[in-house]
Design a protein around this motif. Sequence first.
Motif, PDB file in Angstrom:
ATOM      1  N   GLY A   1      32.137  64.182 -18.538  1.00 32.67           N
ATOM      2  CA  GLY A   1      31.473  65.458 -18.885  1.00 32.67           C
ATOM      3  C   GLY A   1      32.546  66.073 -19.526  1.00 32.67           C
ATOM      4  O   GLY A   1      31.898  67.143 -20.747  1.00 32.67           O
TER       5      GLY A   1
ATOM      6  N   GLU B   1      28.550  66.351 -11.219  1.00 30.33           N
ATOM      7  CA  GLU B   1      27.128  66.654 -11.419  1.00 30.33           C
ATOM      8  C   GLU B   1      26.668  68.038 -11.925  1.00 30.33           C
ATOM      9  O   GLU B   1      25.886  68.018 -12.925  1.00 30.33           O
TER      10      GLU B   1
ATOM     11  N   ALA C   1      23.904  68.876 -20.118  1.00 25.23           N
ATOM     12  CA  ALA C   1      22.596  68.642 -20.350  1.00 25.23           C
ATOM     13  C   ALA C   1      22.011  69.840 -20.872  1.00 25.23           C
ATOM     14  O   ALA C   1      21.124  69.676 -21.901  1.00 25.23           O
TER      15      ALA C   1
ATOM     16  N   SER D   1      27.066  59.166 -22.131  1.00 16.45           N
ATOM     17  CA  SER D   1      26.547  59.249 -20.911  1.00 16.45           C
ATOM     18  C   SER D   1      26.136  58.132 -20.500  1.00 16.45           C
ATOM     19  O   SER D   1      26.030  57.863 -19.177  1.00 16.45           O
TER      20      SER D   1
ATOM     21  N   GLU E   1      18.674  61.885 -15.743  1.00 15.40           N
ATOM     22  CA  GLU E   1      19.970  61.438 -16.017  1.00 15.40           C
ATOM     23  C   GLU E   1      21.166  62.513 -15.309  1.00 15.40           C
ATOM     24  O   GLU E   1      22.208  61.878 -14.853  1.00 15.40           O
ATOM     25  N   THR E   2      20.700  63.303 -14.890  1.00 16.90           N
ATOM     26  CA  THR E   2      21.763  64.171 -14.019  1.00 16.90           C
ATOM     27  C   THR E   2      21.384  63.886 -12.497  1.00 16.90           C
ATOM     28  O   THR E   2      22.187  64.543 -11.808  1.00 16.90           O
TER      29      THR E   2
ATOM     30  N   PRO F   1      32.858  60.555 -13.663  1.00 19.53           N
ATOM     31  CA  PRO F   1      31.913  61.697 -14.064  1.00 19.53           C
ATOM     32  C   PRO F   1      32.629  62.667 -14.664  1.00 19.53           C
ATOM     33  O   PRO F   1      32.061  63.339 -15.538  1.00 19.53           O
TER      34      PRO F   1
ATOM     35  N   HIS G   1      27.588  67.706 -15.754  1.00 13.31           N
ATOM     36  CA  HIS G   1      26.394  67.001 -16.246  1.00 13.31           C
ATOM     37  C   HIS G   1      25.582  68.010 -16.485  1.00 13.31           C
ATOM     38  O   HIS G   1      24.743  68.003 -17.502  1.00 13.31           O
TER      39      HIS G   1
ATOM     40  N   SER H   1      28.664  57.106 -17.707  1.00 14.60           N
ATOM     41  CA  SER H   1      28.912  57.869 -16.547  1.00 14.60           C
ATOM     42  C   SER H   1      28.220  57.254 -15.462  1.00 14.60           C
ATOM     43  O   SER H   1      28.396  57.610 -14.330  1.00 14.60           O
TER      44      SER H   1
END
Lengths: 207, 469
Positions: free
Chosen positions: B119, B277, B284, B158, B242-243, B115, B280, B161
């Motif tokens: 990112g 996270e 986002a 994405s 998505e997150t 992830p 992300h 991920s």
Amino acid sequence: MLHSLDQILTAIYFWGFASAAVLCAFGILFGRHPLNAAICLIGTMLSLAGIYALLASPFLAVLQVLVYAGAVMMLVLFVIMVLNQARDHVLPRFDKLSLIGAALPVLIGVLAVATVRHDHAALTSSATAVRAGVEPVATALFAPTKGYYLLFELVGVLLLVAVVGAVLLAKRRLDADPGTTDHPAGDAANGSVAQAGQNGKDAHHGH
Amino acid sequence: MDCCLTWASAHLAQIVAILLPITMPLIVFQLLPLVVVMERRGAAFIQDRIGPHRAGLHLQLSSVKGVFTGEAGGLRLRAFGLIYNLTDIVKGLFKEDFVPPFANKPWYLIAPIIPVVIGILATAVLPWFAPFTTAYGQTVSGQIFAPEVGLLLLFALSSLSVYGIVLGSWASNSKYSLLGGMRASAMLISYEVSMGLAILGMLLIVGSFSLTDVVEWQANHTWGIVVQPVGFLLFLVSMFAETCRTPFDVTEGDSEIVGGFHTEYAGIRFMLFMSGEYFHILVASTLIATLFLGGYQLLPVPGFGTAWLKANLPLVVCGFTTITAIGLFVAVKLILGRRAHWAKRNSTDTALRVREYSFYATVLSLAAVGALALGIAVAALWHPQPVSGTIAAGTAIWPNSVNIVTAILQIHILLGKALLLAGLFVWVRWTVPRFRYDQIMGLGWKVMLNVALVNLVLTAVIAKLVKGG
């Protein structure tokens, strides 16, 4: 043959991607664990996407990642939920079917080499011409004169039929099982995950 | 000095091309602690708690011992909870890198890295400032990597991920982890559909996949949120999914499956998942700002785009510094209020607290004065010259510096919008309860997908009627 920095870089990237693709392909062949093989498949797909990008086809490259990464994700989920790792450790790497599998790439390789030797000029790429970019693909698919858009729509309908068929098949099985009918679909999915064995601990579950 | 400037001015495109890939991921990384503090303090604010207020740096210049013990007389700096990030990192790094027995070791170790890498890669496609042409005719792109398929590339990244979560959960060899991973894969794949469809309306209006084109269109017309409010809402909700943020955090639903996919992780690998996270979330937020909130543009009105910014640069810079100074002065006022509050109380660490608050007030006042001075200096030293002037002896430095200042301003505008949206993520997390798994699937497939499709068709019809062709 290598004149400019661009060409040298392209050569470096190409050989990097190409060897990664081939190595990952061998990983799929010789890896005993299906999950490792699935991840190797992603490696091959990503390397191929890199090669497409080098061939001035950015749209194709991105679609390669988008579509195949999602598809292989499904494969990974199948491996996790359906396949049993303990049994796969015992299976031999090769059997009689492998012979057919070995003949196919040889055939394709011969064809590819023959094509390259026959028509070398068609394969030379120019750095400026975008081949499978957004525009060329869109014009090729949706130009009214060519009529490919009709085929495109037909393939869409075909996929829709396949989806409806899959839902129908799955629903019949759900209806047959009284335990799952009154639960939302999500709960049923959760339950089957909970039973999915991994690392051979649930070898007796039998799927 | 002069020849250095001329050289730099002539090779600006190359310098930016080298600097941007190094600085932008680092800048976004630098914002992670800020978002973490926003999250912790935001949670405390919403739940009426005090929040993180213990960990602090104890400074005592007269004796080394006091640095660690924080004896009276020293200076304790808690920096509004920022020090907790430092202690988190130290704890994460020094905790044992434990691999549970029967875990699949290689994938267990690799999974948390995925992830974070995704990112970092995503920052390459986002447009951070408007592309400009230097005085020497070079074109500088605001994206590190500007393919014509920009947005699709982000979606492709994405979609990759998910692998971090699924592999990590599977490799942990734990039922709870596996459940979390399966939920994550189902949810992320479902919401990718409505995410893609939500964005198509905007792309249809703009007519390009390139994110820079999307922002430029918004500069010439109006922000995406005005023309595509439904698309904005759908995309926002999809981004929450998505997150894996609340209300979509069934992947780690602590009341049901302990910690979800990262149940078995500890130490630095758990922190990699966490920073992934938050990374992300930042990416986002930046993407939402880019697509629907004008990206690096300041105002939602046509005519106030990059050209206006460049023409009125001193005004804008002065405005920014003034607003910053006002904000800092307000902060100083609040801090002085806290100091007065603590000075009245007769607790054991009254002196320590008063010293701490005095220190903050001093530093922030100095910063405010500095910001004001910068604004005044810009206003005083401003000497208008044509932005796209010809190159005479050394004058090319001027238009280039206008371009550079504009780019830096635009990065700040975009990151400011992104941070506001990250604040929205925090706000929602502590306001909306977690959805049930079937509710998530129902919302994704039965509501959002259909609304997105209707929105897309309506947009296509209206775009055809308005644009013609």
